[in-house]
Design an enzyme around this catalytic site. Structure first.
Site, PDB file in Angstrom:
ATOM      1  CG  HIS A 118      -1.595  -1.098   1.138  1.00 54.52           C
ATOM      2  ND1 HIS A 118      -2.068  -1.858   0.589  1.00 54.52           N
ATOM      3  CD2 HIS A 118      -1.514  -2.518   1.925  1.00 54.52           C
ATOM      4  CE1 HIS A 118      -2.856  -2.807   0.530  1.00 54.52           C
ATOM      5  NE2 HIS A 118      -2.001  -2.962   2.034  1.00 54.52           N
ATOM      6  CD  GLU A 155      -1.606  -3.053   5.668  1.00 54.41           C
ATOM      7  OE1 GLU A 155      -3.215  -3.646   5.046  1.00 54.41           O
ATOM      8  OE2 GLU A 155      -1.622  -4.239   4.245  1.00 54.41           O
ATOM      9  CG  HIS A 176       1.082  -6.797   2.624  1.00 56.28           C
ATOM     10  ND1 HIS A 176      -0.325  -5.975   2.054  1.00 56.28           N
ATOM     11  CD2 HIS A 176       1.579  -6.807   0.952  1.00 56.28           C
ATOM     12  CE1 HIS A 176      -0.178  -5.091   0.581  1.00 56.28           C
ATOM     13  NE2 HIS A 176       0.692  -6.314   0.518  1.00 56.28           N
ATOM     14  CD  GLU A 225      -2.088 -10.090   4.470  1.00 54.17           C
ATOM     15  OE1 GLU A 225      -2.011  -8.855   5.354  1.00 54.17           O
ATOM     16  OE2 GLU A 225      -2.741 -10.657   3.965  1.00 54.17           O
TER      17      GLU A 225
HETATM   18 ZN    ZN Z   1      -2.495  -5.221   3.118  1.00 50.04          ZN
END
Ligand code: ZN
Length: 257
Positions: free
Chosen positions: A50, A89, A144, A221
């Site tokens: 992101h 994030e 992430h 993640e």
């Molecule tokens: Zn993400």
């Protein structure tokens, strides 16, 4: 007199043992020095998920792109955040990515970053994959944190599931990288996700960044931002340093074996 001799002999034994121990440590020290520069000649792509400008640039990031495997997806997404909104994030992923870069460069690797600030927009998932491909990276990792159910905890390492254009060798080496990342995180004490994947591993064919990769790549993640206990970990600089340690260890093993 006898006692003096005894003391002298004991002293010699102690000094001798010390010398032997030091000599014994020689090869280990040499190995440690070699390990410092052990990633020389290796290229790693570190992809911080992101970006800070994504939320205010909906048109750009919602544009559909070819994500590989016949999937069309948004160019990029805003990412998630903790329930109190204090940690986004994109900020988390950049911090871990910069820490990881530092560790890899300290070992002599060339590190190619998708972004080094949170001030931009995107880039699209297509570009994120292309950066690693163009650099001929020996390994690539997308960083992430998830926005899962608030009751779910743990990390999840996503490997490419394999779409047309991706070789079996690439899928196999990505899977190996995935297991190494999983193992390194477990060794640091992090728990595998209890709401997604299996044993901290997952395989997907709907993620452009993985589908379009021509270099061994995984997407991790590192925790669930929507879970209070995980959020606490993700907010901690100490924990992020340990996460970066684990990623660096796994990558180092991957590119030197
Ligand atoms: Zn993400």
């Amino acid at each position: 007199m006898q006692q003096r001799w005894l003391i002298a002999v004991l002293a010699l034994i102690v000094i001798g043992a010390g010398l032997l121990t030091r000599r014994g440590a020689g090869p280990d020290l040499a190995a440690a020095h070699a390990a410092t520069g052990s990633l020389a000649g290796k290229t790693i792509h570190v992809d911080a998920g992101h970006n800070g400008g994504n939320a205010s640039h909906a048109t750009e990031i919602n544009r559909l792109v070819d994500a590989g495997g016949g999937v069309r997806k948004a160019c990029d997404t805003t990412g998630t955040e903790t329930n109190d909104g204090k940690l986004t994030e994109y900020a988390f992923t950049l911090d871990v990515a910069l820490r990881l870069r530092k560790r890899l460069e300290a070992r002599g690797a060339r590190v190619v970053m998708t972004r080094t600030t949170s001030k931009g927009v995107g880039p699209c998932i297509t570009r994120r994959a292309a950066i690693g491909n163009e650099a001929h990276a020996d390994a690539a990792v997308s960083i992430h944190a998830d926005g899962g159910p608030s009751t779910g905890r743990g990390f999840d390492v996503i490997q490419p599931g394999g779409v047309s254009g991706q070789s079996h060798a690439l899928i196999a080496s990505s899977a190996l990288l995935g297991r190494r990342v999983r193992n390194a995180l477990v060794k640091e004490g992090y728990r595998t996700a209890d709401y997604v994947g299996k044993d901290g591993l997952d395989r997907r064919t709907d993620l452009g960044g993985l589908n379009l990769s021509k270099v061994p790549k995984v997407l991790v993640e590192l925790g669930n931002m929507r879970n209070a206990a995980d959020a606490k970990l993700l907010e901690s600089g100490t924990q992020r340093a340990r996460m970066a340690d684990a990623l660096a260890t796994a990558i180092a093993v991957q590119v030197t074996h």
